[in-house]
Design an enzyme around this catalytic site. Structure first.
Site, PDB file in Angstrom:
ATOM      1  N   CYS A 124       0.816  -1.233   0.000  1.00 45.55           N
ATOM      2  CA  CYS A 124       0.000   0.000   0.000  1.00 45.55           C
ATOM      3  C   CYS A 124       0.844   1.276   0.000  1.00 45.55           C
ATOM      4  O   CYS A 124       0.313   2.357  -0.227  1.00 45.55           O
ATOM      5  CB  CYS A 124      -0.957   0.002   1.175  1.00 45.55           C
ATOM      6  N   HIS A 257      -3.069   7.083   2.493  1.00 47.74           N
ATOM      7  CA  HIS A 257      -3.533   5.803   1.958  1.00 47.74           C
ATOM      8  C   HIS A 257      -4.973   5.575   2.428  1.00 47.74           C
ATOM      9  O   HIS A 257      -5.289   5.744   3.608  1.00 47.74           O
ATOM     10  CB  HIS A 257      -2.614   4.696   2.450  1.00 47.74           C
ATOM     11  N   ASN A 287     -10.119  -0.304   0.250  1.00 46.41           N
ATOM     12  CA  ASN A 287      -8.661  -0.229   0.209  1.00 46.41           C
ATOM     13  C   ASN A 287      -8.174  -0.820  -1.117  1.00 46.41           C
ATOM     14  O   ASN A 287      -8.257  -2.027  -1.324  1.00 46.41           O
ATOM     15  CB  ASN A 287      -8.101  -1.009   1.399  1.00 46.41           C
TER      16      ASN A 287
HETATM   17  N1  ACO Z   1     -18.393  -8.084   9.881  1.00 43.11           N
HETATM   18  C1  ACO Z   1     -18.876  -8.263  11.113  1.00 43.11           C
HETATM   19  N2  ACO Z   1     -18.090  -8.525  12.169  1.00 43.11           N
HETATM   20  C2  ACO Z   1     -16.786  -8.592  11.959  1.00 43.11           C
HETATM   21  C3  ACO Z   1     -16.199  -8.420  10.692  1.00 43.11           C
HETATM   22  C4  ACO Z   1     -17.069  -8.160   9.632  1.00 43.11           C
HETATM   23  N3  ACO Z   1     -16.626  -7.966   8.365  1.00 43.11           N
HETATM   24  N4  ACO Z   1     -14.877  -8.551  10.806  1.00 43.11           N
HETATM   25  C5  ACO Z   1     -14.612  -8.794  12.103  1.00 43.11           C
HETATM   26  N5  ACO Z   1     -15.756  -8.826  12.794  1.00 43.11           N
HETATM   27  C6  ACO Z   1     -15.925  -9.055  14.222  1.00 43.11           C
HETATM   28  C7  ACO Z   1     -14.784  -9.829  14.838  1.00 43.11           C
HETATM   29  O1  ACO Z   1     -14.954 -11.208  14.670  1.00 43.11           O
HETATM   30  C8  ACO Z   1     -14.880  -9.416  16.281  1.00 43.11           C
HETATM   31  O2  ACO Z   1     -15.904 -10.164  16.890  1.00 43.11           O
HETATM   32  P1  ACO Z   1     -15.743 -10.665  18.410  1.00 43.11           P
HETATM   33  O3  ACO Z   1     -15.636  -9.405  19.234  1.00 43.11           O
HETATM   34  O4  ACO Z   1     -17.004 -11.436  18.632  1.00 43.11           O
HETATM   35  O5  ACO Z   1     -14.493 -11.471  18.428  1.00 43.11           O
HETATM   36  C9  ACO Z   1     -15.368  -7.970  16.204  1.00 43.11           C
HETATM   37  O6  ACO Z   1     -15.911  -7.802  14.889  1.00 43.11           O
HETATM   38  C10 ACO Z   1     -14.248  -6.971  16.405  1.00 43.11           C
HETATM   39  O7  ACO Z   1     -13.142  -7.343  15.613  1.00 43.11           O
HETATM   40  P2  ACO Z   1     -11.800  -6.522  15.648  1.00 43.11           P
HETATM   41  O8  ACO Z   1     -10.784  -7.170  14.787  1.00 43.11           O
HETATM   42  O9  ACO Z   1     -11.439  -6.240  17.088  1.00 43.11           O
HETATM   43  O10 ACO Z   1     -12.303  -5.167  14.991  1.00 43.11           O
HETATM   44  P3  ACO Z   1     -11.545  -3.814  14.872  1.00 43.11           P
HETATM   45  O11 ACO Z   1     -12.281  -2.746  15.521  1.00 43.11           O
HETATM   46  O12 ACO Z   1     -10.074  -3.955  15.215  1.00 43.11           O
HETATM   47  O13 ACO Z   1     -11.643  -3.547  13.323  1.00 43.11           O
HETATM   48  C11 ACO Z   1     -10.324  -3.656  11.328  1.00 43.11           C
HETATM   49  C12 ACO Z   1     -11.051  -4.439  12.413  1.00 43.11           C
HETATM   50  C13 ACO Z   1     -11.346  -2.814  10.575  1.00 43.11           C
HETATM   51  C14 ACO Z   1      -9.644  -4.629  10.396  1.00 43.11           C
HETATM   52  C15 ACO Z   1      -9.289  -2.725  12.014  1.00 43.11           C
HETATM   53  O14 ACO Z   1      -8.465  -3.462  12.881  1.00 43.11           O
HETATM   54  C16 ACO Z   1      -8.455  -2.012  11.025  1.00 43.11           C
HETATM   55  O15 ACO Z   1      -8.927  -1.186  10.293  1.00 43.11           O
HETATM   56  N6  ACO Z   1      -7.164  -2.293  10.978  1.00 43.11           N
HETATM   57  C17 ACO Z   1      -6.296  -1.687  10.012  1.00 43.11           C
HETATM   58  C18 ACO Z   1      -6.431  -2.472   8.774  1.00 43.11           C
HETATM   59  C19 ACO Z   1      -5.923  -1.731   7.612  1.00 43.11           C
HETATM   60  O16 ACO Z   1      -6.093  -0.555   7.518  1.00 43.11           O
HETATM   61  N7  ACO Z   1      -5.270  -2.484   6.771  1.00 43.11           N
HETATM   62  C20 ACO Z   1      -4.764  -1.995   5.607  1.00 43.11           C
HETATM   63  C21 ACO Z   1      -3.553  -1.099   5.853  1.00 43.11           C
HETATM   64  S1  ACO Z   1      -2.204  -1.613   5.041  1.00 43.11           S
HETATM   65  C22 ACO Z   1      -2.761  -1.999   3.568  1.00 43.11           C
HETATM   66  O17 ACO Z   1      -3.530  -1.228   3.097  1.00 43.11           O
HETATM   67  C23 ACO Z   1      -2.408  -3.247   2.907  1.00 43.11           C
END
Ligand code: ACO
Length: 330
Positions: A124, A257, A287
């Site tokens: 990215c 990004h 993304n």
């Molecule tokens: N739909 C519904 N529920 C979901 C989903 C979904 N798509 N995905 C996860 N959940 C659930 C999980 O299972 C978890 O459930 P639980 O509490 O029962 O275990 C709950 O939602 C919370 O999950 P978390 O992983 O704690 O959610 P978080 O608030 O951390 O959000 C996310 C997840 C959006 C991936 C976040 O961590 C994030 O944005 N991280 C950065 C990712 C990113 O930006 N990556 C790209 C950057 S680098 C590049 O671009 C390659």
């Protein structure tokens, strides 16, 4: 290739972008995933990421096809013919082939030959890496007219059984024409990588012995990525501003990004920037990895918000772990 004065700068003279026509809203995607027993919702995706839709390329369409569309728009905006280019850089993690490079395929599809063409792989952060390389080559006299593209078909490496990743990514391409100029242009650049974090965001499989070896689908530790991203985006922005002798107050537009609205909001807050100064397009395409920054840049330019002379901070962060920033006067 020609030798030019040491006072040469590089300047963006045209931008372009392209999204494949198939747009899938969160509600449509959630309904599709529900049929496979995967539960998600528009509400969860919007609240956690800001994403409302993504575009998916047709199976026969590769990164080079998306790249060529974006490139044509950028070349047209710059008033530059493909035959005038002396450098093509494509940032992609989803190349059409193992080799040759997607940049060589783009060159072929643009109907030109002879100029340097190569890919940059920094996930990215790829577009910021590519732009920095092109800027360096222009300032050193190695090139005068460069095409820098970010293009991805991330849908090819998504695990549609993993709701924690498949809802986040989409396909697309963005491009700029960067030309030698007597005035800046690009003011300062900075790139970083930290290979200690290769495992938190990776697609570990590869091609070997005539078959795929290892898992060819994207894996991510979302929370680890989130924490690292917020820290490095603040640090690299400050560092690039210092190099250019500018301050946060000089930034007209921050184009980070486009991965997650919450990362963008936290970065803006740390840099004391109002969200009105942040270009946000992640809601429309998710993304798109290396394509996301030039997609957002082109959107800001074509919508008339970003004007000639505005000071723009581009910031990339992604797998590797990699990150970097480019500060420029548009
Ligand atoms: N739909 C519904 N529920 C979901 C989903 C979904 N798509 N995905 C996860 N959940 C659930 C999980 O299972 C978890 O459930 P639980 O509490 O029962 O275990 C709950 O939602 C919370 O999950 P978390 O992983 O704690 O959610 P978080 O608030 O951390 O959000 C996310 C997840 C959006 C991936 C976040 O961590 C994030 O944005 N991280 C950065 C990712 C990113 O930006 N990556 C790209 C950057 S680098 C590049 O671009 C390659």
């Amino acid at each position: 290739m020609s030798v030019i004065s040491s006072l040469t700068y590089s300047r963006i003279t045209g931008t372009g972008s392209y999204l494949p026509p198939k747009r899938v809203s969160n509600a449509e995607f959630a309904a599709e995933l529900a049929q496979q027993g995967i539960e998600t919702s528009d509400q969860w995706i919007v609240e956690r990421t800001g994403i409302r839709a993504r575009h998916f390329a047709a199976p026969e369409v590769g990164s080079s096809d998306l790249a060529v569309e974006a490139a044509r728009h950028a070349l047209e905006a710059a008033g530059v013919a493909a035959a005038q280019l002396d450098l093509i850089i494509v940032a992609t993690s989803t190349p059409d082939m193992v080799f040759p490079s997607t940049a060589c395929l783009v060159q072929q599809k643009l109907g030109v030959h002879g100029c340097a063409a190569f890919d940059v792989q920094a996930v990215c952060s790829g577009f910021v890496y590519g732009l920095t390389v092109a800027d360096s080559m222009i300032r050193s006299g190695a090139a005068r007219k460069a095409l820098v593209i970010g293009a991805e078909v991330f849908s090819r490496i998504l695990d549609f059984k993993d709701r924690t990743t498949c809802v986040l990514f989409g396909d697309g391409a963005g491009a700029v024409v960067l030309e030698a100029s007597d005035t800046p242009g690009v003011l300062a650049t900075e790139l970083h990588a930290d290979g200690r974090h290769v495992d938190i965001l990776c697609t570990p499989g590869t091609v070997a012995g005539g078959s795929v070896l290892g898992d060819p689908l994207l894996k991510m530790d979302g929370q680890a990525v989130f924490k690292l991203a917020v820290g490095v985006l603040e640090d690299v922005a400050r560092s690039v501003l210092a190099k250019a002798g500018r301050s946060e107050a000089d930034i007209d537009w921050l184009i980070p990004h486009q991965a997650n609205i919450r990362i963008m909001q936290m970065t803006a807050r740390k840099l004391k920037l109002d969200m009105d100064k942040v270009v946000v397009t992640v809601d429309q395409h998710g993304n798109t990895s290396a394509a996301s920054i030039p997609l957002a840049l082109d959107h800001a330019v074509r919508s008339g918000r970003l004007q000639r002379g505005d000071t723009v901070m581009l910031e990339g962060v992604g797998g590797g772990f990699t990150w970097g920033a480019v500060l420029l006067d548009f």
